[in-house]
Scaffold this active site. Structure first.
Site, mmCIF file in Angstrom:
data_model
loop_
_atom_site.group_PDB
_atom_site.id
_atom_site.type_symbol
_atom_site.label_atom_id
_atom_site.label_comp_id
_atom_site.label_asym_id
_atom_site.label_seq_id
_atom_site.Cartn_x
_atom_site.Cartn_y
_atom_site.Cartn_z
ATOM 1 N N LYS A 11 102.018 3.993 40.975
ATOM 2 C CA LYS A 11 102.230 3.803 42.085
ATOM 3 C C LYS A 11 102.077 1.882 41.622
ATOM 4 O O LYS A 11 102.993 1.485 41.945
ATOM 5 C CB LYS A 11 101.177 4.476 42.893
ATOM 6 C CG LYS A 11 101.685 5.795 43.188
ATOM 7 C CD LYS A 11 100.292 6.272 44.477
ATOM 8 C CE LYS A 11 98.983 6.293 42.688
ATOM 9 N NZ LYS A 11 98.246 6.972 42.228
ATOM 10 N N ARG A 86 94.128 8.746 51.419
ATOM 11 C CA ARG A 86 94.509 9.807 50.555
ATOM 12 C C ARG A 86 93.419 10.777 50.386
ATOM 13 O O ARG A 86 92.107 11.923 49.570
ATOM 14 C CB ARG A 86 93.830 8.920 49.195
ATOM 15 C CG ARG A 86 92.305 8.958 48.357
ATOM 16 C CD ARG A 86 92.362 8.091 47.124
ATOM 17 N NE ARG A 86 92.426 8.372 46.265
ATOM 18 C CZ ARG A 86 92.841 7.332 45.510
ATOM 19 N NH1 ARG A 86 93.308 6.108 45.494
ATOM 20 N NH2 ARG A 86 92.984 7.857 44.158
ATOM 21 N N ARG A 125 96.481 3.523 29.194
ATOM 22 C CA ARG A 125 96.676 2.568 29.534
ATOM 23 C C ARG A 125 96.222 1.213 29.667
ATOM 24 O O ARG A 125 94.537 1.629 29.203
ATOM 25 C CB ARG A 125 96.218 3.243 31.714
ATOM 26 C CG ARG A 125 96.563 1.395 32.220
ATOM 27 C CD ARG A 125 95.835 1.792 33.943
ATOM 28 N NE ARG A 125 95.301 2.772 34.175
ATOM 29 C CZ ARG A 125 95.199 3.433 35.154
ATOM 30 N NH1 ARG A 125 96.483 3.478 36.294
ATOM 31 N NH2 ARG A 125 94.194 4.536 35.543
HETATM 32 P P1 AP5 Z 1 93.269 4.154 42.635
HETATM 33 O O1 AP5 Z 1 92.854 2.128 41.840
HETATM 34 O O2 AP5 Z 1 93.918 4.172 43.639
HETATM 35 O O3 AP5 Z 1 93.653 4.598 40.720
HETATM 36 P P2 AP5 Z 1 94.646 5.992 41.164
HETATM 37 O O4 AP5 Z 1 95.213 6.474 42.672
HETATM 38 O O5 AP5 Z 1 93.784 7.043 40.472
HETATM 39 O O6 AP5 Z 1 95.867 5.445 40.311
HETATM 40 P P3 AP5 Z 1 96.040 4.828 38.978
HETATM 41 O O7 AP5 Z 1 95.939 3.197 39.953
HETATM 42 O O8 AP5 Z 1 95.122 5.517 37.916
HETATM 43 O O9 AP5 Z 1 97.207 5.292 38.732
HETATM 44 P P4 AP5 Z 1 98.878 4.489 39.088
HETATM 45 O O10 AP5 Z 1 99.451 5.091 40.144
HETATM 46 O O11 AP5 Z 1 98.515 3.323 40.088
HETATM 47 O O12 AP5 Z 1 99.633 4.089 37.928
HETATM 48 P P5 AP5 Z 1 99.848 3.360 36.796
HETATM 49 O O13 AP5 Z 1 100.864 1.931 37.586
HETATM 50 O O14 AP5 Z 1 98.683 2.537 36.707
HETATM 51 O O15 AP5 Z 1 91.135 4.610 42.791
HETATM 52 C C1 AP5 Z 1 90.656 4.538 41.487
HETATM 53 C C2 AP5 Z 1 89.203 5.200 42.055
HETATM 54 O O16 AP5 Z 1 88.888 4.106 43.228
HETATM 55 C C3 AP5 Z 1 89.366 6.229 42.726
HETATM 56 O O17 AP5 Z 1 89.616 7.402 42.045
HETATM 57 C C4 AP5 Z 1 88.185 5.948 44.313
HETATM 58 O O18 AP5 Z 1 87.206 6.526 42.751
HETATM 59 C C5 AP5 Z 1 88.201 5.006 44.797
HETATM 60 N N1 AP5 Z 1 88.976 4.819 45.297
HETATM 61 C C6 AP5 Z 1 90.501 4.526 45.614
HETATM 62 N N2 AP5 Z 1 91.241 4.551 47.038
HETATM 63 C C7 AP5 Z 1 89.991 5.108 47.340
HETATM 64 C C8 AP5 Z 1 90.639 6.039 48.744
HETATM 65 N N3 AP5 Z 1 91.373 5.377 49.650
HETATM 66 N N4 AP5 Z 1 89.539 6.401 49.354
HETATM 67 C C9 AP5 Z 1 88.789 6.258 48.465
HETATM 68 N N5 AP5 Z 1 88.536 6.513 46.991
HETATM 69 C C10 AP5 Z 1 89.012 5.701 46.472
HETATM 70 O O19 AP5 Z 1 100.786 4.048 35.971
HETATM 71 C C11 AP5 Z 1 99.438 4.185 34.788
HETATM 72 C C12 AP5 Z 1 100.007 4.474 33.845
HETATM 73 O O20 AP5 Z 1 100.861 4.612 32.922
HETATM 74 C C13 AP5 Z 1 99.758 2.866 33.101
HETATM 75 O O21 AP5 Z 1 99.638 2.627 31.733
HETATM 76 C C14 AP5 Z 1 101.223 2.690 33.302
HETATM 77 O O22 AP5 Z 1 102.009 1.403 32.264
HETATM 78 C C15 AP5 Z 1 101.996 3.966 32.656
HETATM 79 N N6 AP5 Z 1 103.506 4.020 33.293
HETATM 80 C C16 AP5 Z 1 103.899 4.334 34.870
HETATM 81 N N7 AP5 Z 1 104.765 4.241 34.587
HETATM 82 C C17 AP5 Z 1 105.761 5.312 34.355
HETATM 83 C C18 AP5 Z 1 106.452 5.829 32.898
HETATM 84 N N8 AP5 Z 1 108.230 6.051 33.834
HETATM 85 N N9 AP5 Z 1 106.665 6.112 32.242
HETATM 86 C C19 AP5 Z 1 105.671 6.202 31.150
HETATM 87 N N10 AP5 Z 1 104.511 5.423 31.212
HETATM 88 C C20 AP5 Z 1 104.118 4.962 32.222
#
Ligand code: AP5
Length: 206
Positions: A11, A86, A125
């Site tokens: 995302k 969420r 990551r």
């Molecule tokens: P948040 O930061 O929102 O984390 P998340 O939803 O778990 O999402 P991520 O940031 O982990 O992943 P992403 O989908 O953005 O992936 P990315 O692009 O980085 O939330 C963190 C915490 O905050 C929660 O656990 C909670 O505690 C709190 N929180 C936040 N919002 C909240 C809410 N609304 N309510 C309550 N609590 C809340 O990519 C991941 C990795 O994969 C990277 O290394 C990237 O380089 C790699 N990658 C990306 N695309 C590809 C691909 N196509 N192929 C291979 N690798 C890829």
């Protein structure tokens, strides 16, 4: 628009590219909470323990933070929410706020990635603390001049990621039918190269 999907779906990665394409602010609840933790604000102190453990921050804390953010002038021409809503109470609060403001959602983009790929994506990551860029040790390695300064998020451990995935299935997935019934849901296969996934996102939005 809203970007939704499991942790590590891509995302944040796709949002950074969409900002260039659509010229609207990227509003990430996770980034806002991490900034609050770093700054040591009351909000950050309240959120830190939940985040480290991979648990959700309480709804009342997050809802106020996001509703205040989307009311700012730079969001008047549109915005991209990432990581919010969420839970069902967050989706209902957003719906009420948008109705009151007379604003309609154009799309809810669901980036789908199977569970078995998530742990590897999340634990590999790395983030650039200077620019905020997101890298991956294998799939998107940082350039040589950035590699020495990248950091790993505190919640990118195997244990916290498993908890986050569980929370996603139990609390976030149930809100998806709400957007599907409104005809807003766009499903995107998140498996493929970064460019392939970007193209799919742009295709469903256009
Ligand atoms: P948040 O930061 O929102 O984390 P998340 O939803 O778990 O999402 P991520 O940031 O982990 O992943 P992403 O989908 O953005 O992936 P990315 O692009 O980085 O939330 C963190 C915490 O905050 C929660 O656990 C909670 O505690 C709190 N929180 C936040 N919002 C909240 C809410 N609304 N309510 C309550 N609590 C809340 O990519 C991941 C990795 O994969 C990277 O290394 C990237 O380089 C790699 N990658 C990306 N695309 C590809 C691909 N196509 N192929 C291979 N690798 C890829």
């Amino acid at each position: 628009m809203i970007l939704v999907g499991p942790p590590g779906a891509g995302k944040g990665t796709q949002a950074a590219r969409l900002v260039d394409t659509f010229r609207i602010p990227h509003i990430s609840s996770g980034d806002m909470l991490r900034a609050a933790v770093k700054e040591g604000t009351e909000l950050g102190k309240a959120a830190d323990g939940f985040m480290k453990a991979g648990k959700l921050v309480p709804d009342d804390v997050v809802i106020g933070m996001i509703l205040e953010r989307i009311a700012r002038p730079d969001a008047a021409g549109g915005f991209m929410l990432d990581g919010f809503p969420r839970t069902a109470p967050q989706a209902e609060a957003l719906d009420r706020a948008l109705q009151q403001a007379g604003v309609g959602l154009d799309a809810v983009v669901l980036i789908e990635v199977p569970d078995e790929l998530i742990i590897e994506r999340v634990t590999g990551r790395r983030n650039d603390p200077v620019t905020g860029a997101i890298y991956h040790v294998t799939y998107n390695p940082p350039p040589a001049d950035v590699a020495a300064r990248v950091v790993q998020r505190k919640d990118d451990t195997h244990e916290a990621c498993t908890e986050r995935l569980d929370k996603y299935h139990r609390e976030t997935e149930p809100i998806i039918p709400f957007y599907q019934q409104q005809g807003l849901l766009k499903r995107v296969d998140g498996v493929g190269s970064l460019d392939e996934v970007s193209q799919r996102v742009v295709d469903v939005l256009r």
